[in-house]
Design an enzyme around this catalytic site. Structure first.
Site, PDB file in Angstrom:
ATOM      1  N   GLU A   1       0.789  -1.118  -0.194  1.00 56.61           N
ATOM      2  CA  GLU A   1      -0.107   0.002   0.149  1.00 56.61           C
ATOM      3  C   GLU A   1       0.850   1.054   0.106  1.00 56.61           C
ATOM      4  O   GLU A   1       0.595   2.098  -0.667  1.00 56.61           O
ATOM      5  CB  GLU A   1      -0.958   0.047   1.190  1.00 56.61           C
ATOM      6  CG  GLU A   1      -2.220  -1.003   1.119  1.00 56.61           C
ATOM      7  CD  GLU A   1      -1.640  -2.368   1.621  1.00 56.61           C
ATOM      8  OE1 GLU A   1      -0.617  -2.344   2.108  1.00 56.61           O
ATOM      9  OE2 GLU A   1      -2.559  -3.202   1.426  1.00 56.61           O
ATOM     10  N   HIS A  49     -10.985  -4.096   9.184  1.00 61.11           N
ATOM     11  CA  HIS A  49     -11.629  -3.798   7.804  1.00 61.11           C
ATOM     12  C   HIS A  49     -12.758  -3.077   8.059  1.00 61.11           C
ATOM     13  O   HIS A  49     -13.573  -3.323   7.297  1.00 61.11           O
ATOM     14  CB  HIS A  49     -11.686  -5.123   7.407  1.00 61.11           C
ATOM     15  CG  HIS A  49     -10.497  -5.926   7.202  1.00 61.11           C
ATOM     16  ND1 HIS A  49      -9.511  -6.425   8.238  1.00 61.11           N
ATOM     17  CD2 HIS A  49     -10.019  -6.285   5.879  1.00 61.11           C
ATOM     18  CE1 HIS A  49      -8.796  -6.957   7.782  1.00 61.11           C
ATOM     19  NE2 HIS A  49      -8.803  -6.850   6.346  1.00 61.11           N
TER      20      HIS A  49
END
Lengths: 336, 345
Positions: free
Chosen positions: A68, A137
């Protein structure tokens, strides 16, 4: 903004609307390309990119490694040198891995270099709770990024808006962060065919009302509208403002609404403290609209906890329709 | 700076025994390289002196002693090629063609500076010369360089991107993520690690598991080359190989320039982690400018009078640059928020 070329419309899901926007953006401008984890043949973790790789090929729908920080940096470097990347984070929570590139590089590069460059990167963040994915998440981190000058942060709530705002984001010369609530992906709505944009930085009054204003973001717009329907049966007339953009915030629309209703409630999924609602409240408190208030401002935000796994606990973490109804009723009746 | 390569007969005449640098570049280019190395050193000395005299604030990270790597790498680049740089980036900036007047102006926080006074020492960029900017975050520029190389590949514009970074950066995740992506996508980028022995105060031996940072290239399936970072000739030869490889679409390379910074990490450094003897040895035995001057004289590129002329010329340019910076206007506070976002009609 470009001329609005709205033609016929039909029902699309929020995810389909995003996909259509990305396809149109790539057709219109060969500099536009997509980057992200598993966005190619897999179609994206939420099937947002779907089959785009078959249409546009792997050079324009690029799978990245699970990197990322590096991936976001590559997108920034590509944007600053003349392309228009749309970078998908698999979950908005993973922005935490890339904060260096988002906050120190993308947001500040133009300023640090005295205006010598622009950074036209778009980053997409599937956000929010309600999927049973627990604490890492399910977060709503839009206020984190909304705190950073140099970024634009948007939270479209409808299929119509997400298509138009994504197309506006791609045209925008500065970094635009799009927070997409995962529970919205399957929501359907009317979406015009073809190219159109919805401006960044403009809130939208979703429901006119006289008794109180609810400023809501993302999925909370729909919960607020449901609550407003219930309250209408009780004779309470709620105005619902869809914030749409966290930064830059549309002061005028909110102030105008509060001027009309004299009561304000903010409903958002991110953690309540130091969140989007704090900024809206402070903005009203600092403005001439403070004098219009007939009651203290009410904030309904996420609980001061990580998002839990158990479905009942998870629901209790973020504002729900019943809670909005109750809080709005109390506010309208001056019970607070 | 784009070095001017020799062609045909001139290249042959010099014979094959000369190092690559002296075979490949004409004398004027080589003298120009020496001049730029002086410009880097005198610029930094000038900046340091201005700081000591209280003319500029903040801090600065000086690269005095590391001029050969900046110059040796940039010799192989065209004006269109791009670089990303570091907090210790004045040398890269000058080697890539920046004007020292505008760099001084940036130090002085003036509107005529490269960043109009908004960036300072750690953010100097000159995008017109392909310098995408120094960077205050260790390893921050490495993924950005890979992104620039992705643009070059997508647009087929033939550009090569060089990412300069220090030994400290090789332990950041961004380094590893960026090298991996550059390799899997075969991007035209050259990673240049200027290993000056210390990440702030922590020695490479204490901070890095491998003996040589170039060894890490193997993990990303790219060539890794160790060079004497204080030898322009060695750096330029390695740079040429890596840049050619990148330009031919064969992918990235990692070059490790072993070098040394004479000054401390920044202005707060008390130099307690290294000995005077160590610093002394590098300064007296391995100075990159002295070494280059000796070679240039040995190969008949320049004589002492020529060197003296360069020194005088550089001194004038530095003095004029400082004067320009002093005389330039300060930014208007009313414009504080300008450049946060792109102004749109």
């Amino acid at each position: 903004m470009d001329a609005q070329v709205e033609t016929a419309s039909r029902e699309l899901s929020y995810a389909q609307a995003i996909q259509e926007a990305m396809a149109i953006a790539m057709e219109r401008d060969e500099r536009v390309f997509l980057m992200g984890e598993d966005i190619g043949v897999y179609g994206g973790a939420f099937q947002v990119t779907g089959d785009l790789v078959e249409r546009f090929g792997t050079d324009r729908v690029m799978d990245t490694p699970i990197s990322e920080l590096g991936g976001a940096g590559v997108a920034v470097g590509a944007a600053v040198t003349g392309t228009r990347p749309i970078f998908e984070f698999q979950f908005s929570d993973f922005a935490t891995l890339a904060m260096e590139q988002i906050v120190n590089q993308a947001a500040k590069m133009r300023y640090m270099l005295g205006g010598a460059v622009s950074v036209p990167v778009v980053m997409r963040f599937p956000a929010g709770s309600g999927t049973g994915a627990a604490a890492q998440h399910s977060q709503s981190l839009e206020a984190w990024l909304g705190h950073v000058p140099g970024l634009k942060v948007i939270q479209p709530a409808t299929p119509h808006d997400v298509k138009g705002m994504l197309l506006a984001a791609v045209e925008d010369p500065d970094p635009v962060m799009i927070f997409e609530h995962k529970l919205l992906y399957k929501m359907k709505g009317e979406v015009p065919e073809g190219y159109y944009t919805v401006p960044i930085g403009k809130a939208e009054v979703r429901r006119q009302g006289a008794d109180l204003t609810i400023v809501a973001t993302s999925i909370m717009v729909h919960k607020a509208l449901d609550a407003a329907e219930q309250l209408a049966a009780e004779g309470i007339d709620v105005e619902v403002v869809d914030l749409r953009t966290v930064r830059p915030m549309d002061r005028e629309t909110i102030i105008e609404s509060v001027r009309k209703t004299s009561r304000l409630m903010c409903v958002y999924e991110g953690v309540k403290t130091l969140g989007v609602g704090a900024e809206i409240s402070a903005m009203i408190a600092e403005s001439e609209a403070f004098d219009y208030l007939d009651a203290p401002i009410v904030r309904l935000g996420g609980a001061e906890t990580p998002i839990p796994y158990n479905p009942e606990l998870e629901k209790a973490t973020v504002p729900q329709v019943d809670g909005i109804v109750k809080a709005a009723r109390d506010l309208a009746k001056g019970a607070r | 700076m784009a070095g001017k390569a020799k062609t045909g007969a001139a290249a042959k005449k010099d014979g094959a025994n000369l190092p690559f640098l002296y075979q490949h570049y004409d004398h004027e280019t080589l003298r120009g390289a020496l001049r730029k190395m002086y410009l880097i050193r005198r610029f930094e000395e000038g900046a340091e002196e201005s700081y000591m005299r209280g003319l500029i604030h903040g801090t600065m990270h000086l690269s005095i002693g590391q001029e050969a790597s900046a110059m040796g790498i940039c010799l192989g680049l065209t004006d269109d090629d791009q670089i990303t740089s570091t907090h210790r980036g004045h040398g890269h900036s000058i080697a890539k063609g920046a004007d020292v007047s505008r760099m001084f102006a940036e130090f002085f926080g003036k509107t005529t500076g490269y960043c109009r006074g908004r960036g300072g020492s750690m953010h100097i960029a000159d995008v017109t010369k392909g310098n995408l900017g120094a960077n205050g975050i260790v390893a921050g520029g490495i993924p950005i360089a890979v992104g620039a190389a992705l643009t070059a590949k997508k647009m087929k514009n033939g550009k090569v991107v060089v990412s300069f970074f220090g030994d400290g950066a090789n332990n950041e995740g961004a380094f590893h993520e960026a090298l991996n992506m550059a390799s899997i996508w075969k991007l035209p980028v050259v990673f240049v690690c200027e290993n000056n022995g210390y990440g702030m105060s922590t020695s490479v031996a204490r901070a890095t598991a491998v003996k040589n940072i170039a060894d890490r290239a193997a993990a990303y399936a790219m060539p890794g080359e160790i060079v004497d970072g204080n030898s322009v000739a060695d750096v330029a030869a390695a740079a040429h190989r890596a840049i050619e490889r990148a330009r031919n679409g064969e992918g990235p390379s990692l070059i490790e320039c072993k070098t040394y910074r004479y000054r401390g990490h920044s202005k707060s450094d008390r130099n307690r982690y290294r000995t005077k003897e160590e610093i002394e040895e590098w300064m007296t035995q391995r100075d990159p400018i002295e070494h280059f001057e000796e070679e240039l004289q040995e190969f008949g590129v320049i004589d002492l009078a020529g060197i003296e002329a360069i020194r005088e010329d550089v001194a004038k340019e530095i003095a004029a640059g400082i004067e320009f910076a002093k005389e330039s206007p300060m930014p208007d506070v009313a414009n504080l928020e300008k450049y946060v976002y792109t102004e749109q009609a």
